[in-house]
Motif scaffolding. Structure first.
Motif, PDB file in Angstrom:
ATOM      1  N   GLY A 166       0.844  -1.187   0.000  1.00 47.49           N
ATOM      2  CA  GLY A 166       0.000   0.000   0.000  1.00 47.49           C
ATOM      3  C   GLY A 166       0.875   1.230   0.000  1.00 47.49           C
ATOM      4  O   GLY A 166       2.043   1.177  -0.426  1.00 47.49           O
ATOM      5  N   THR A 167       0.383   2.340   0.535  1.00 49.48           N
ATOM      6  CA  THR A 167       1.122   3.595   0.472  1.00 49.48           C
ATOM      7  C   THR A 167       0.885   4.421   1.734  1.00 49.48           C
ATOM      8  O   THR A 167      -0.121   4.262   2.434  1.00 49.48           O
ATOM      9  N   VAL A 168       1.849   5.329   1.996  1.00 47.68           N
ATOM     10  CA  VAL A 168       1.643   6.424   2.942  1.00 47.68           C
ATOM     11  C   VAL A 168       1.457   7.673   2.085  1.00 47.68           C
ATOM     12  O   VAL A 168       2.326   8.006   1.259  1.00 47.68           O
ATOM     13  N   ASN A 169       0.326   8.368   2.247  1.00 52.45           N
ATOM     14  CA  ASN A 169      -0.066   9.452   1.339  1.00 52.45           C
ATOM     15  C   ASN A 169      -0.206  10.778   2.065  1.00 52.45           C
ATOM     16  O   ASN A 169      -0.608  10.815   3.228  1.00 52.45           O
ATOM     17  N   ILE A 170       0.082  11.848   1.332  1.00 47.41           N
ATOM     18  CA  ILE A 170      -0.267  13.190   1.802  1.00 47.41           C
ATOM     19  C   ILE A 170      -1.008  13.896   0.685  1.00 47.41           C
ATOM     20  O   ILE A 170      -0.681  13.756  -0.495  1.00 47.41           O
ATOM     21  N   LEU A 171      -2.070  14.646   1.031  1.00 42.22           N
ATOM     22  CA  LEU A 171      -2.920  15.308   0.034  1.00 42.22           C
ATOM     23  C   LEU A 171      -3.171  16.748   0.475  1.00 42.22           C
ATOM     24  O   LEU A 171      -3.259  17.043   1.668  1.00 42.22           O
ATOM     25  N   ASP A 172      -3.325  17.639  -0.556  1.00 43.51           N
ATOM     26  CA  ASP A 172      -3.634  19.042  -0.256  1.00 43.51           C
ATOM     27  C   ASP A 172      -4.627  19.523  -1.293  1.00 43.51           C
ATOM     28  O   ASP A 172      -4.738  18.973  -2.405  1.00 43.51           O
ATOM     29  N   THR A 173      -5.350  20.573  -0.952  1.00 39.32           N
ATOM     30  CA  THR A 173      -6.364  21.113  -1.863  1.00 39.32           C
ATOM     31  C   THR A 173      -5.814  22.232  -2.738  1.00 39.32           C
ATOM     32  O   THR A 173      -6.560  22.875  -3.481  1.00 39.32           O
ATOM     33  N   LYS A 174      -4.495  22.484  -2.659  1.00 39.31           N
ATOM     34  CA  LYS A 174      -3.866  23.466  -3.543  1.00 39.31           C
ATOM     35  C   LYS A 174      -2.553  22.881  -4.062  1.00 39.31           C
ATOM     36  O   LYS A 174      -1.921  22.062  -3.378  1.00 39.31           O
ATOM     37  N   PRO A 175      -2.155  23.273  -5.252  1.00 36.37           N
ATOM     38  CA  PRO A 175      -0.917  22.742  -5.828  1.00 36.37           C
ATOM     39  C   PRO A 175       0.270  23.137  -4.962  1.00 36.37           C
ATOM     40  O   PRO A 175       0.285  24.187  -4.315  1.00 36.37           O
TER      41      PRO A 175
END
Length: 460
Positions: free
Chosen positions: A115-124
């Protein structure tokens, strides 16, 4: 997929270790959403999800985690709208509006990506190579936690299996113990008479107590007719316990019964048994002790009794003195040797009159070897003292009181105990004052009733 199944992580409850990894990732990279995901065959399952309350899984659509799991290195998408694959992902086009995504694969030591460890954001945004390395380290921490969890699961399952095996072994042992006790009890019953006979003018009582319900003892006794109003009785003890002792006990009983019909002298009967035991190769070095006697009705009442012993403790002849008190005389014919031990064994007989009011007590050495509170054995003197302290020589009461004596001894008994009592009522037609005695054992065994003089009424 086999590696994913191996770690048995899918659909498990939340775990603080993985939740902390997601929270640390969110703080380190200053992003609103961070997660630890496991990629299944048709879904992305969230083991930890910081900033995604209530989300447990999403479809395995191409663009984000499904793409990251296919790479050996971290995947970084600075602007999802400009990425030809990620731009159509529901997390990008949906309400979340994800514009930045980065993930490091969770790779096992044998090269499988779980699987993965993920980071996400709502802006580039963009991240440095050092940031990417940190994200990879977090993925490795997740793998370490998975390995620790897997190791703990293995230990738990091994312990559960060990306990299951122990429980099954315990149940089998209990079943075997019960079966062995049942077998031993059944076999023991075949070595004893099913019931004592009714002998005219004589009261009989018996008792048998095994030291262990799982061991067949070698004690034996019997009373049987010889014809012409004569009767025979015997009691003895085969050396040892178990199936071999049981076989010798059976041989001894039937040999004594057969020899009694060919020899009038009890000493000759024991000699015949001695020869039979020595000639039988299955007997080996085992031997027995035995008391054998005959009963002939005597003029004026009672019986002329002839007894012979072979290495056995003395029997006790109970009489009443001029003062009305009981006397207990040990009957020990001289020269009686062990039966089945020596070819030239000699046996001696003794004649006594079992008159009205008299009694005989035969016993095996389990009685004399019973322990008092100070650890000393009861011995022959203790048995004699017990007998003269009584007020009656009646067979039934005699055996019942002897059983009570054994039960009251704090040291208990270490060996089987067989008792056989004979008594002549003081007056013709006198009825016994008590009912039957019982065979007893650690596991109860049925017992023949005490036999009363023929023609006497049942007091019940």
């Amino acid at each position: 997929m086999a590696a994913v199944r191996r770690y048995d992580i899918l659909d498990t409850p939340p775990d603080g270790a993985f939740d902390r990894v997601a929270a640390i990732a969110a703080r380190l990279f200053d992003v609103p959403v961070a997660s630890v995901t496991i990629v299944d065959a048709d879904r992305i399952w969230f083991k930890a999800a910081h900033g995604l309350d209530g989300v447990r899984e999403i479809g395995r659509d191409p663009g984000l985690c499904a793409s990251a799991i296919l790479t050996d290195d971290a995947l970084v998408i600075p602007d999802t709208l400009t990425d030809p694959v990620a731009c159509s992902n529901p997390l990008v086009t949906g309400p979340m509006g994800v514009r930045f995504y980065a993930a490091a694969p969770i790779v096992t030591a044998d090269g499988h990506r779980l699987g993965t460890v993920n980071i996400l954001d709502t802006k580039p945004r963009s991240i440095t190579e050092a940031d990417t390395a940190t994200l990879t380290d977090l993925a490795m921490i997740v793998l370490d936690e998975l390995e620790l969890r897997l190791s703990a699961l293995h230990r738990l399952r091994e312990e559960q299996e060990r306990r299951r095996e122990q429980e099954e072994a315990r149940e089998r042992a209990e079943q075997d113990k019960a079966a062995l006790a049942s077998f031993a009890s059944t076999l023991q019953r075949t070595l004893l008479p099913p019931a004592l006979p009714a002998v005219p003018g004589l009261e009989l009582a018996c008792h048998y107590q095994t030291a262990s319900p799982r061991q067949v003892g070698g004690d034996f006794y019997d009373v049987f007719p010889l014809g012409g109003g004569r009767w025979a009785f015997f009691l003895g003890d085969v050396c040892g316990k178990g199936a071999e002792a049981a076989a010798i006990t059976s041989l001894t009983r039937y040999t004594l019964r057969e020899a009694a019909h060919h020899h009038d002298d009890p000493a000759e009967v024991l000699a015949a048994l001695n020869s039979a035991l020595l000639l039988d190769p299955s007997v080996g070095s085992r031997y027995c002790t035995c008391v054998f006697g005959t009963l002939d009705p005597a003029l004026g009442g009672g019986f002329t009794t002839v007894v012979a012993t072979g290495g056995h403790p003395p029997i006790f002849h109970l009489t009443r003195g001029g003062d009305g008190m009981l006397r207990a005389a040990a009957v020990r014919p001289p020269g009686g040797m062990l039966v089945g031990a020596f070819e030239e064994a000699r046996f001696a007989s003794h004649t006594l009159h079992l008159a009205p009011g008299h009694g005989l007590l035969l016993y095996t050495d389990g009685l004399t070897e019973a322990r008092r509170s100070d650890g000393s054995m009861l011995g022959e003197d203790g048995v004699a003292a017990f007998l003269i302290s009584r007020t009656t020589s009646a067979a039934t009461e005699l055996v019942e009181d002897a059983v009570a004596l054994i039960s009251d001894l704090p040291g208990g008994v270490d060996d089987d105990v067989a008792l056989l009592a004979l008594s002549v009522p003081r007056t013709p037609g006198e009825q016994p004052a008590a009912t039957a005695t019982a065979h007893t054992a650690a596991a109860p065994m049925p017992c023949p009733d005490a036999a009363r003089p023929a023609g006497s009424a049942d007091p019940l």
